[in-house]
Motif scaffolding. Structure first.
Motif, PDB file in Angstrom:
ATOM      1  N   LEU A   1      41.291  44.834  39.814  1.00  0.00           N
ATOM      2  CA  LEU A   1      41.457  43.386  39.776  1.00  0.00           C
ATOM      3  C   LEU A   1      42.787  43.040  39.115  1.00  0.00           C
ATOM      4  O   LEU A   1      43.241  43.738  38.209  1.00  0.00           O
ATOM      5  CB  LEU A   1      40.326  42.738  38.973  1.00  0.00           C
ATOM      6  CG  LEU A   1      38.914  42.849  39.546  1.00  0.00           C
ATOM      7  CD1 LEU A   1      37.908  42.264  38.572  1.00  0.00           C
ATOM      8  CD2 LEU A   1      38.818  42.170  40.893  1.00  0.00           C
ATOM      9  N   THR A   2      43.380  41.942  39.562  1.00  0.00           N
ATOM     10  CA  THR A   2      44.582  41.439  38.907  1.00  0.00           C
ATOM     11  C   THR A   2      44.167  40.687  37.647  1.00  0.00           C
ATOM     12  O   THR A   2      42.987  40.349  37.462  1.00  0.00           O
ATOM     13  CB  THR A   2      45.359  40.480  39.830  1.00  0.00           C
ATOM     14  OG1 THR A   2      44.555  39.316  40.063  1.00  0.00           O
ATOM     15  CG2 THR A   2      45.718  41.142  41.158  1.00  0.00           C
ATOM     16  N   ASP A   3      45.124  40.397  36.800  1.00  0.00           N
ATOM     17  CA  ASP A   3      44.825  39.630  35.584  1.00  0.00           C
ATOM     18  C   ASP A   3      44.259  38.258  35.935  1.00  0.00           C
ATOM     19  O   ASP A   3      43.324  37.785  35.278  1.00  0.00           O
ATOM     20  CB  ASP A   3      46.081  39.477  34.726  1.00  0.00           C
ATOM     21  CG  ASP A   3      46.522  40.791  34.096  1.00  0.00           C
ATOM     22  OD1 ASP A   3      45.677  41.701  33.954  1.00  0.00           O
ATOM     23  OD2 ASP A   3      47.713  40.906  33.737  1.00  0.00           O
TER      24      ASP A   3
ATOM     25  N   TRP B   1      39.633  34.559  36.190  1.00  0.00           N
ATOM     26  CA  TRP B   1      38.766  33.685  36.971  1.00  0.00           C
ATOM     27  C   TRP B   1      37.320  34.121  36.825  1.00  0.00           C
ATOM     28  O   TRP B   1      36.425  33.296  36.651  1.00  0.00           O
ATOM     29  CB  TRP B   1      39.198  33.726  38.440  1.00  0.00           C
ATOM     30  CG  TRP B   1      38.410  32.790  39.316  1.00  0.00           C
ATOM     31  CD1 TRP B   1      38.618  31.458  39.491  1.00  0.00           C
ATOM     32  CD2 TRP B   1      37.280  33.141  40.115  1.00  0.00           C
ATOM     33  NE1 TRP B   1      37.680  30.966  40.362  1.00  0.00           N
ATOM     34  CE2 TRP B   1      36.851  31.971  40.761  1.00  0.00           C
ATOM     35  CE3 TRP B   1      36.591  34.319  40.348  1.00  0.00           C
ATOM     36  CZ2 TRP B   1      35.767  31.955  41.632  1.00  0.00           C
ATOM     37  CZ3 TRP B   1      35.505  34.311  41.215  1.00  0.00           C
ATOM     38  CH2 TRP B   1      35.109  33.127  41.846  1.00  0.00           C
ATOM     39  N   LEU B   2      37.064  35.433  36.871  1.00  0.00           N
ATOM     40  CA  LEU B   2      35.700  35.928  36.746  1.00  0.00           C
ATOM     41  C   LEU B   2      35.132  35.720  35.357  1.00  0.00           C
ATOM     42  O   LEU B   2      33.930  35.540  35.185  1.00  0.00           O
ATOM     43  CB  LEU B   2      35.647  37.425  37.107  1.00  0.00           C
ATOM     44  CG  LEU B   2      35.799  37.736  38.595  1.00  0.00           C
ATOM     45  CD1 LEU B   2      35.956  39.249  38.797  1.00  0.00           C
ATOM     46  CD2 LEU B   2      34.615  37.219  39.397  1.00  0.00           C
ATOM     47  N   ASP B   3      35.995  35.746  34.363  1.00  0.00           N
ATOM     48  CA  ASP B   3      35.548  35.577  32.981  1.00  0.00           C
ATOM     49  C   ASP B   3      35.482  34.112  32.551  1.00  0.00           C
ATOM     50  O   ASP B   3      35.036  33.808  31.441  1.00  0.00           O
ATOM     51  CB  ASP B   3      36.482  36.334  32.018  1.00  0.00           C
ATOM     52  CG  ASP B   3      36.363  37.829  32.183  1.00  0.00           C
ATOM     53  OD1 ASP B   3      35.320  38.310  32.700  1.00  0.00           O
ATOM     54  OD2 ASP B   3      37.320  38.545  31.824  1.00  0.00           O
ATOM     55  N   ALA B   4      35.904  33.202  33.393  1.00  0.00           N
ATOM     56  CA  ALA B   4      35.962  31.790  33.030  1.00  0.00           C
ATOM     57  C   ALA B   4      34.560  31.243  32.793  1.00  0.00           C
ATOM     58  O   ALA B   4      33.580  31.670  33.409  1.00  0.00           O
ATOM     59  CB  ALA B   4      36.640  30.991  34.149  1.00  0.00           C
ATOM     60  N   ASP B   5      34.470  30.292  31.912  1.00  0.00           N
ATOM     61  CA  ASP B   5      33.215  29.639  31.594  1.00  0.00           C
ATOM     62  C   ASP B   5      32.840  28.676  32.725  1.00  0.00           C
ATOM     63  O   ASP B   5      33.625  27.789  33.069  1.00  0.00           O
ATOM     64  CB  ASP B   5      33.350  28.867  30.277  1.00  0.00           C
ATOM     65  CG  ASP B   5      32.047  28.233  29.825  1.00  0.00           C
ATOM     66  OD1 ASP B   5      30.983  28.550  30.426  1.00  0.00           O
ATOM     67  OD2 ASP B   5      32.082  27.436  28.884  1.00  0.00           O
ATOM     68  N   ALA B   6      31.698  28.865  33.318  1.00  0.00           N
ATOM     69  CA  ALA B   6      31.286  28.033  34.444  1.00  0.00           C
ATOM     70  C   ALA B   6      30.661  26.717  33.988  1.00  0.00           C
ATOM     71  O   ALA B   6      30.333  25.876  34.804  1.00  0.00           O
ATOM     72  CB  ALA B   6      30.287  28.801  35.322  1.00  0.00           C
ATOM     73  N   GLY B   7      30.454  26.558  32.715  1.00  0.00           N
ATOM     74  CA  GLY B   7      29.739  25.381  32.269  1.00  0.00           C
ATOM     75  C   GLY B   7      30.632  24.402  31.657  1.00  0.00           C
ATOM     76  O   GLY B   7      30.514  23.296  31.444  1.00  0.00           O
TER      77      GLY B   7
END
Length: 65
Positions: A52-54, A59-65
């Motif tokens: 994965l790129t940075d 994006w995957l680690d971003a808070d969805a709430g």
């Protein structure tokens, strides 16, 4: 087959396709379709296996709430 077209392949490739189709008890069209799908799946698998790129990690680690 309602809508068809012609593709040019060598006689050797045609013979291999015909033999594969006969071994699988399917039409040459079905064999080619299966081969195209397998190639697409292989490409997807390779894409998924890359690091994965940075930006993607963020994006995957971003808070969805």
């Amino acid at each position: 087959m309602p809508d068809t077209t012609t593709i040019r392949v060598s006689r050797a490739t045609h013979a291999r396709l015909t033999r594969l189709a006969a071994e699988r008890h399917e039409t040459v069209d079905q064999t080619v379709s299966r081969a195209v799908r397998a190639l697409r799946q292989d490409t997807m698998g390779r894409d998924l296996a890359t690091e994965l790129t940075d930006d993607e990690r963020a994006w995957l680690d971003a808070d969805a709430g």
